[in-house]
Write a protein that holds these residues in place. Structure first.
Motif, short mmCIF file in Angstrom:
data_model
loop_
_atom_site.label_atom_id
_atom_site.label_comp_id
_atom_site.label_asym_id
_atom_site.label_seq_id
_atom_site.Cartn_x
_atom_site.Cartn_y
_atom_site.Cartn_z
N VAL A 45 0.85 -1.19 0.00
CA VAL A 45 0.00 0.00 0.00
C VAL A 45 0.89 1.24 0.00
N VAL A 46 0.60 2.16 -0.92
CA VAL A 46 1.34 3.42 -1.01
C VAL A 46 0.32 4.55 -0.93
N PHE A 47 0.49 5.43 0.05
CA PHE A 47 -0.42 6.57 0.21
C PHE A 47 0.12 7.75 -0.58
N GLU A 48 -0.24 7.80 -1.85
CA GLU A 48 0.30 8.84 -2.72
C GLU A 48 -0.54 8.92 -3.99
N GLU A 49 -0.53 10.09 -4.61
CA GLU A 49 -1.19 10.25 -5.89
C GLU A 49 -0.39 9.53 -6.97
N ALA A 50 -1.10 9.02 -7.96
CA ALA A 50 -0.46 8.19 -8.99
C ALA A 50 0.59 8.96 -9.76
N ARG A 51 0.32 10.21 -10.12
CA ARG A 51 1.25 10.97 -10.95
C ARG A 51 2.58 11.18 -10.23
N SER A 52 2.50 11.49 -8.96
CA SER A 52 3.72 11.70 -8.18
C SER A 52 4.51 10.40 -8.03
N SER B 152 9.12 6.57 -9.68
CA SER B 152 9.31 5.12 -9.68
C SER B 152 9.70 4.65 -11.07
N ALA B 153 10.65 3.71 -11.12
CA ALA B 153 11.06 3.12 -12.40
C ALA B 153 10.54 1.70 -12.57
N GLU B 154 9.73 1.22 -11.62
CA GLU B 154 9.25 -0.16 -11.65
C GLU B 154 8.23 -0.36 -12.78
N PRO B 155 8.43 -1.37 -13.67
CA PRO B 155 7.45 -1.66 -14.71
C PRO B 155 6.42 -2.67 -14.20
N PHE B 156 5.24 -2.68 -14.83
CA PHE B 156 4.16 -3.56 -14.40
C PHE B 156 3.57 -4.31 -15.61
N ASP B 157 3.03 -5.48 -15.31
CA ASP B 157 2.32 -6.24 -16.35
C ASP B 157 0.92 -5.68 -16.58
N VAL B 158 0.28 -5.24 -15.52
CA VAL B 158 -1.06 -4.68 -15.60
C VAL B 158 -1.12 -3.40 -14.77
N LEU B 159 -1.59 -2.32 -15.39
CA LEU B 159 -1.84 -1.06 -14.67
C LEU B 159 -3.32 -0.76 -14.83
N LEU B 160 -4.05 -0.72 -13.72
CA LEU B 160 -5.51 -0.62 -13.76
C LEU B 160 -6.00 0.60 -13.00
N LYS C 134 4.31 4.48 -20.00
CA LYS C 134 5.75 4.37 -19.76
C LYS C 134 6.08 3.30 -18.71
N HIS C 135 5.15 3.03 -17.81
CA HIS C 135 5.42 2.11 -16.70
C HIS C 135 4.87 0.70 -16.95
N LEU C 136 4.61 0.39 -18.20
CA LEU C 136 4.23 -0.97 -18.56
C LEU C 136 5.45 -1.74 -19.07
N ARG C 137 5.46 -3.03 -18.82
CA ARG C 137 6.47 -3.87 -19.45
C ARG C 137 6.23 -3.88 -20.96
N GLU C 138 7.13 -4.49 -21.68
CA GLU C 138 7.02 -4.48 -23.13
C GLU C 138 5.67 -4.97 -23.62
N ASP C 139 5.12 -5.98 -22.94
CA ASP C 139 3.83 -6.53 -23.32
C ASP C 139 2.76 -6.24 -22.27
#
Length: 846
Positions: free
Chosen positions: A405-412, A417-425, A458-463
């Motif tokens: 859990v991260v208490f923060e706005e998504a844009r900030s 953060s440089a972490e990529p994700f498989d799914v961003l919802l 930008k924060h999605l993995r290649e696929d």
């Protein structure tokens, strides 16, 4: 004069504290767009106070006392009046709060019941009254002591700055009701300070016994006794307010609109609140009721039962379910939601969820195989509420070991953060509202802009897959705008043709869209088709889809969704389609972040035809509310401010030339009113992106502008007005570029650093904004000091109109152009000052 400055500080602090608390009250009791009403009523009250002072010269202070009256006696008389005004301001705050709670105004019934217009007038008048007394207090001080305009205006601005920060402490500590009572207490304390400052008691202590005996039998003694009784009354009122703060009666509690989700949820038998708390920017409630069943996007082919759910509500609306999973079969419905497909498409996914609220999407991700989830929740009180309810049914979904859990706005968060994700919802956090209502049309949504979607990609993995779910509307609007946003973001990201990178399907109530940076493969499209067949979902769009494949299960009257999606995903057709479409669905940007604003002027005839036939606030279309407010504000300003003053003012001039010269001077004050609000209003909204919450933005921006304007006012007498006024216009013109660079650089910093940067970034502008008004008052003091109240009224009149125009401009053309209009207003003020060459004094002429 220390008592005057202290009282000014307290009255101004109470005024801003009450005004900002009103924005929170309106957001909870009514709807978000009512929050802007607090700005217009405040400014209208200021304008009306100037009218009162100009039409009743004896109230205008020093300039209307005979010269034979000693200054000390004159000052005591004015301070006594100011004390009475401060006490009236204190009482009127409570009256306005009671009007909000007890006047039976119903915006949904305006089209049917003419008496609602009367209730609206009472509602509006009760809200204007406190700001009328506050404006009267400040205007009378300026009119009585124009030679001290710098210090008086500085005390006003510094107190206002303190009041804007006080809200961030008072609302979480005492709730909105307690914050209102606290504002009333501040004003009453100002009245007590002024009464003590004019009390003769200290002088009497130094008298001899013989003079005491003579004094007791004199008129002065009787006057002193009468003053002591008045002081005692003020003190008793302050104690009564303190008791009210500690033990408010039941009828003093907050009453919420019967149409908000919280009120509706509590109508079910045995429904009750199990959690209700405030923080600085929201009120969070949890309702326990057997009538709560919420699963947006659930397939109609699901025949099981939903598990027990509680309703989590923010600001009395936007119900989000807290789902209690107690048995294995309680999880079955999670596989029949539209949001389950991304996790079937990407098994064992690393997931980023934006604003999961009650946790339904969080449960869906975990139960459909997500390996890890980062939950971005900007409101810590939401997570606290969910965790507290988990004690009855097991471990909270936010405490699952796979969840961070991260208490923060998504844009900030995403910027640092440089972490990529498989799914961003993006979770569906708002409740369904028909598009014709315009219910959220004035609310900013920086999570749904082109720049935000580019950041997500930008924060999605290649696929990796970006997932957006919106409510189904007819004709297509919010779901179509989400599609346009995805297409625009993909094109600006330079990844290729968006028509090959977007999938869309729907249930009977929601539409879910998927986007990725690479084209969707044939096997992925086949899996979507199978998923829709198994769960009776309808396809909206996939690359190469035929019209016959749409509208099979949840049958609509036409294939408008397929047709519109296909056209906006065609680069050749999109521009023409968006121009001709009856709703505004072009992609929002950070400069115009109004995702829920769908109004076009071509809709007006159909809106008028439907007026009185739809069950919507004010008959529908939220933007037209601004148009009506603008017309009303202009009419009221004309009646309350302009016409009476013109009638009286012309008679007081010896020649038409004098009147024309003063008219030019007052045009200067009108330009200041327009310019200040054209600068302040867009800044209040732009800093929501940077600070994450409207309450933080309103408080910090107002504090910074008012505090540094106060400092500018203090030294304005020693600075040249003309060159600095021109410099102010140039600075305002450059601020959009400056802010875009500042936000890009610092948005990833921690909140305390962003707060500090906000204050420092606004300091130069705030300092310059504090110079023109006291400079104009000094100019008017030399030419016609009796018309200082008139100038105060004209400034308030222009501010009322500009506050509404600024909001309309932000929604239609963007913040940058509103700031440009502010720079133009200050440029006109500079031209006016240059044209006002001081007339030579008689001695110099001789």
């Amino acid at each position: 004069m220390l008592a005057l400055y202290a009282a000014l500080f307290l009255v101004s602090a109470a005024m801003l504290s009450f005004e900002l608390t009103l924005t929170r009250l309106f957001s909870v009791t009514q709807w978000y767009h009512f929050a802007f009403m607090s700005v217009s009523v405040a400014l209208l009250g200021f304008g009306a106070s100037g009218t009162w002072l100009a039409l009743r010269p004896i109230a205008a202070g020093a300039t209307h006392f005979p010269k034979c009256v000693a200054p000390d006696r004159r000052d005591r008389a004015v301070l006594a009046r100011l004390a009475a005004i401060a006490a009236l301001f204190s009482v009127s705050i409570l009256l306005a709060y009671l009007a909000i709670n007890h006047v039976p105004f119903d915006s949904y019934r305006v089209a049917w019941e003419r008496r609602q217009l009367l209730y609206l007038a009472l509602y509006y008048a009760a809200l204007v009254l406190p700001f009328f007394f506050a404006g009267l207090f400040i205007g009378l001080s300026l009119a009585t002591w124009p030679e001290r305009a710098n210090a008086v205006y500085a005390a006003n601005l510094l107190g206002s700055a303190a009041g804007s920060l006080a809200v961030l402490v008072l609302v979480p500590l005492l709730g909105a009701t307690g914050a209102v009572i606290s504002a009333s207490m501040m004003s009453m304390l100002a009245a007590i300070i002024l009464r003590i400052s004019i009390s003769p008691g200290r002088r009497y202590l130094r008298l001899s016994p013989r003079r005491w005996q003579a004094l007791v039998s004199s008129q002065r003694w009787r006057d002193s006794a009468r003053q002591s009784c008045v002081n005692l009354v003020y003190l008793m009122l302050f104690v009564a307010l303190l008791i009210l703060l500690i033990h408010p009666p039941s009828w003093f509690g907050l009453r919420i609109s019967p149409y908000k989700a919280l009120s509706i949820s509590l109508l079910f038998p045995k429904a009750h609140l199990v959690f209700s708390r405030w923080n600085a920017f929201s009120r969070v409630d949890v309702v326990e009721s057997a009538g709560i069943h919420s699963a947006p996007g659930l397939s109609l082919s699901f025949t099981g039962e939903l598990p027990k759910q509680l309703g989590l509500l923010v600001d009395g609306g936007n119900l989000s379910p807290i789902t209690c999973i107690q048995e294995p079969e309680d999880e079955l419905f999670l596989r029949h939601l539209t949001t389950a497909f991304p996790f079937i498409l990407r098994p064992d996914a690393s997931v980023l969820l934006i604003e999961p609220r009650g946790g339904l999407d969080l449960l869906t991700a975990l139960q459909n195989g997500a390996s890890s989830v980062v939950a971005l929740e900007s409101n810590p009180l939401v997570v606290q509420a969910v965790r507290e309810q988990a004690g009855q049914s097991g471990v909270s979904v936010y405490d699952d070991p796979r969840v961070t859990v991260v208490f923060e706005e998504a844009r900030s968060y995403l910027r640092r953060s440089a972490e990529p994700f498989d799914v961003l919802l993006l979770s569906l956090t708002d409740t369904y509202q028909p598009v014709i209502s315009g219910a959220y049309g004035l609310s900013e949504s920086y999570a749904h802009t082109t720049e935000a979607f580019m950041e997500y990609l930008k924060h999605l993995r290649e696929d990796g897959v970006l997932v957006v779910t919106r409510w189904m509307q007819s004709p297509p609007s919010e779901e179509l705008r989400a599609c346009v946003l995805l297409a625009e973001a993909l094109e600006r990201a330079g990844v290729g043709d968006p028509s090959q990178r977007i999938l869309a399907f729907r249930s009977w109530s929601t539409a879910t869209l998927l986007a990725k940076r690479t084209p969707f493969r044939a096997d992925e499209v086949a899996r979507l088709k199978d998923f829709c067949v198994e769960r009776s979902f309808d396809l909206i769009y996939y690359p190469g889809m035929a019209a016959a494949e749409a509208n099979r299960y949840n049958v609509l009257s036409d294939t408008a969704h397929y047709d519109s999606f296909r056209r906006v995903l065609s680069a050749a057709e999109r521009k023409e389609f968006l121009r001709d479409y009856p709703y505004e669905v072009s992609p929002p940007s950070d400069d115009r972040p109004f995702f829920f604003h769908y109004f076009k002027w071509a809709q007006v005839p159909s809106i008028l035809r439907m007026f009185g036939k739809t069950w919507q606030p004010f008959g529908g279309s939220g933007f037209l509310i601004l148009v009506v407010l603008l017309v009303l504000a202009a009419a009221l300003s004309l009646v309350l401010v302009v016409l009476p003053l013109v009638v009286r003012g012309k008679a007081d001039f010896q020649s038409p030339t004098d009147f024309g010269s003063l008219r030019t001077t007052l045009f200067y004050f009108a330009c200041l009113g327009l310019g200040f609000l054209f600068v302040e209003m867009p800044l209040l909204q732009q800093f929501i992106l940077f600070l994450g919450q409207p309450a933080y933005s309103f408080s910090l921006v107002l504090f910074s502008i008012l505090f540094f304007s106060g400092l500018g006012s203090l030294v304005s007498g020693r600075l040249p007005l003309r060159p600095l006024l021109l410099f102010l216009a140039v600075v305002v013109l450059a601020y959009p570029l400056f802010l875009s660079r500042l936000f890009a650089l610092a948005i990833q910093w921690s909140l305390p650093l962003r707060l500090a940067v906000s204050v420092l970034g606004l300091a130069p502008l705030g300092f310059l904004l504090g110079l023109p008004l006291p400079g104009g008052i000094r100019l008017l003091e030399q030419r016609a000091p009796q018309f200082i109240p008139w100038a105060w009224a004209v400034n308030g009149c222009a501010s009322v109109i500009s506050s509404i125009l600024a909001m309309m401009g932000a929604v239609t053309v963007g913040f940058s152009r509103v700031l440009f209009a502010g720079a133009l207003a200050y440029l006109l003020a500079w031209i006016t000052v240059v044209s006002l060459v001081p007339r030579p004094k008689p001695e110099a002429a001789a």
